[in-house]
Design an enzyme around this catalytic site. Structure first.
Site, PDB file in Angstrom:
ATOM      1  N   ASP A   1       0.937  -1.407   0.093  1.00  0.00           N
ATOM      2  CA  ASP A   1       0.066  -0.055  -0.156  1.00  0.00           C
ATOM      3  C   ASP A   1       0.966   1.030  -0.057  1.00  0.00           C
ATOM      4  O   ASP A   1       2.006   1.137   0.529  1.00  0.00           O
ATOM      5  CB  ASP A   1      -0.972  -0.036   1.383  1.00  0.00           C
ATOM      6  CG  ASP A   1      -2.219   0.793   0.969  1.00  0.00           C
ATOM      7  OD1 ASP A   1      -2.209   1.954   0.729  1.00  0.00           O
ATOM      8  OD2 ASP A   1      -3.178   0.216   1.083  1.00  0.00           O
TER       9      ASP A   1
ATOM     10  N   HIS B   1     -19.929  -5.418 -15.028  1.00  0.00           N
ATOM     11  CA  HIS B   1     -19.864  -5.451 -13.521  1.00  0.00           C
ATOM     12  C   HIS B   1     -20.752  -3.926 -13.318  1.00  0.00           C
ATOM     13  O   HIS B   1     -20.094  -3.234 -12.466  1.00  0.00           O
ATOM     14  CB  HIS B   1     -18.723  -5.507 -12.910  1.00  0.00           C
ATOM     15  CG  HIS B   1     -18.873  -5.645 -11.304  1.00  0.00           C
ATOM     16  ND1 HIS B   1     -19.758  -6.678 -10.604  1.00  0.00           N
ATOM     17  CD2 HIS B   1     -18.432  -4.866 -10.349  1.00  0.00           C
ATOM     18  CE1 HIS B   1     -19.513  -6.138  -9.321  1.00  0.00           C
ATOM     19  NE2 HIS B   1     -18.705  -5.447  -9.154  1.00  0.00           N
TER      20      HIS B   1
ATOM     21  N   ILE C   1      -9.846  -6.132  -8.958  1.00  0.00           N
ATOM     22  CA  ILE C   1     -11.085  -5.762  -8.314  1.00  0.00           C
ATOM     23  C   ILE C   1     -11.717  -4.500  -8.238  1.00  0.00           C
ATOM     24  O   ILE C   1     -12.868  -4.175  -7.819  1.00  0.00           O
ATOM     25  CB  ILE C   1     -10.933  -6.522  -6.701  1.00  0.00           C
ATOM     26  CG1 ILE C   1     -10.732  -7.959  -6.692  1.00  0.00           C
ATOM     27  CG2 ILE C   1     -12.383  -6.448  -6.030  1.00  0.00           C
ATOM     28  CD1 ILE C   1     -10.628  -8.634  -5.179  1.00  0.00           C
TER      29      ILE C   1
HETATM   30  C1  LMR Z   1     -19.574  -4.999  -5.229  1.00  0.00           C
HETATM   31  O1  LMR Z   1     -20.321  -5.281  -6.327  1.00  0.00           O
HETATM   32  O2  LMR Z   1     -19.693  -5.214  -4.119  1.00  0.00           O
HETATM   33  C2  LMR Z   1     -18.529  -3.996  -5.745  1.00  0.00           C
HETATM   34  O3  LMR Z   1     -18.343  -3.853  -7.038  1.00  0.00           O
HETATM   35  C3  LMR Z   1     -18.338  -2.698  -4.864  1.00  0.00           C
HETATM   36  C4  LMR Z   1     -19.326  -1.858  -5.334  1.00  0.00           C
HETATM   37  O4  LMR Z   1     -19.121  -0.690  -5.456  1.00  0.00           O
HETATM   38  O5  LMR Z   1     -20.702  -2.162  -5.497  1.00  0.00           O
END
Ligand code: LMR
Length: 320
Positions: free
Chosen positions: A34, A176, A119
Site C-alpha cells: 500500500d 459489472h 477488483i
Molecule cells: C461490489 O459489487 O460489491 C463492488 O463492485 C463494490 C461496489 O461498489 O458495489
C-alpha cells in the site's frame, strides 16, 4: 517446489481479507502493498500473529515499495477508492484510473509473469487499464466480478427456495454494473432449471425477476448499508477462488471479466463471460447459446462497458 508468492496491491478491507484467506489456505507467501505508510506493515504483523492460533504457515509482509512484489505469481489489485452511497461505480473512473497507472507500472517493472486479478472499480474499465499499463498479455489479466455477482444470485435464490447454497449453480454475464445479466437459462438448483424449480416450489416468475434485479444492484445494496465503503468479504473470496484456479491449474469455468475477441459479437473487450482458468491464465472464453432476450440484455450491458471504456481511453490520453 518453490513457495508461491501472492502480491496484494491495496491493504484496505478487501486487501486484509485477501491476506487472511490466502494465509489460512497456505496459498503461498503474501506481500501486502500500500502507499499508506504503516498500514500494510501493521496488517501484516497482525495477520502473522493469527498463524499460531489458526495453525497456518505463511510469511506475510507489508510494504510501501513495489520492488517487494518482485517475482509474484499472482497479483490481486484492490487499490483505489470505493464508491459511497449515491455514487455509481462509473463515478470512480477518473480517480481509480490514475491509481491503475501506478499499479500497472509496478507490475510491469517487478512481476511481468504474474497472473493479475483486478477488483478495483469500475471493474471492466480498470481491467483494461491494468492490462494497458502493465503490458501483460490479455490472458494474464482478468477481472473479478462474475464470480461475485453469480454468488449473490445464488445466495438470494437459496434464501427464496429455502435450499442449500451448495445446490444452486447461478450464472451472471456482462459488465459489472447495474446492466449485468443474471442468466436464468443457465441457472440450476442441483441440475433443475431455476424456472422449473420455481414452479415446483410455487415461486412466481415476478419473484424471480425481483431476485434478478436485487442481484444487479447487489453491490449498491451493501454500499448503502455500510455507509462508508463497499463489500469486501465476498469480493475477496471470489478473487481467491480465481487465484486458486490459476495456481492449481484447475481449469475451472468461472464467470469473470476476460478479454473477449470474436465471441459474443465482441471485438476486443473486457467483460464478464464464462472463462476457463488454469495455469495458462484465462485459457478459453466459453461462448454459450443465449435466448434472444438474453442476447439483447447482454448487448445493453456490453454497450455500457464500451461507452465507459471510450471515456477511460480519453482520460488515459490525458495521463500520458
Ligand atoms: C461490489 O459489487 O460489491 C463492488 O463492485 C463494490 C461496489 O461498489 O458495489
Amino acid at each position: 517446489m518453490a513457495r508461491k508468492k501472492i502480491a496484494l496491491i491495496g491493504s484496505g478491507m478487501i486487501g486484509g481479507t485477501l491476506a487472511h484467506l490466502a494465509a489460512k489456505k497456505e496459498m503461498g507467501d503474501i506481500v501486502l502493498f500500500d502507499i499508506a505508510e504503516g498500514m500494510p506493515q501493521g496488517k501484516a504483523l497482525d495477520l502473522s500473529q493469527c498463524g499460531p492460533i489458526e495453525g497456518f504457515d505463511a510469511k506475510i509482509t507489508g510494504t510501501n515499495d513495489y520492488a517487494d512484489i518482485a517475482g509474484a505469481d499472482v497479483v490481486i489489485v484492490t487499490a483505489g477508492v470505493p464508491r459511497k452511497p449515491g455514487m455509481s461505480r462509473d463515478d470512480l473512473l477518473g480517480i481509480n484510473l490514475k491509481v491503475m497507472k501506478a499499479v500497472g507500472e509496478g507490475i510491469k517493472n517487478n512481476c511481468p509473469d504474474a497472473f493479475v486479478i483486478c477488483i478495483t472499480n469500475p471493474l471492466d474499465a480498470m481491467v483494461w487499464a491494468l492490462r494497458e499499463f502493465s503490458g501483460l498479455p490479455h490472458n494474464k489479466v482478468v477481472g473479478m466480478a462474475g464470480v461475485l455477482d453469480s454468488a449473490r444470485f445464488a445466495t438470494f435464490l437459496a434464501w427464496e427456495f429455502g435450499c442449500s447454497v451448495k445446490d444452486v449453480n447461478a450464472f451472471v454475464l456482462g459488465g459489472h454494473g447495474d446492466t449485468m445479466v443474471p442468466v436464468k437459462s443457465y441457472t440450476t438448483i442441483n441440475g433443475i432449471p431455476v424456472d422449473d424449480y420455481a414452479k415446483i416450489k410455487g415461486v412466481s416468475e415476478s419473484r424471480i425477476d425481483e431476485i434478478v434485479d436485487r442481484t444487479r444492484k447487489g453491490g449498491g445494496e451493501i454500499v448503502g448499508l455500510l455507509g462508508n465503503g463497499s463489500a469486501y468479504y465476498a469480493p475477496a473470496t471470489s478473487a481467491i477462488s480465481m487465484a486458486e484456479a490459476y495456481l492449481g491449474d484447475q481449469k475451472r469455468i468461472l464467470p469473470c471479466a476476460s478479454y473477449v475477441e470474436g465471441k459474443y459479437g465482441l471485438d476486443g473487450l473486457y467483460v464478464g463471460v464464462p472463462t476457463v482458468i488454469g495455469a495458462g491464465g484465462t485459457e478459453e472464453v466459453i461462448e454459450i447459446e443465449l435466448s434472444d432476450e438474453e442476447k439483447s440484455n447482454l448487448k445493453v450491458s456490453t454497450d455500457a462497458v464500451e461507452e465507459l471504456l471510450e471515456a477511460c481511453k480519453g482520460l488515459d490520453e490525458s495521463l500520458k
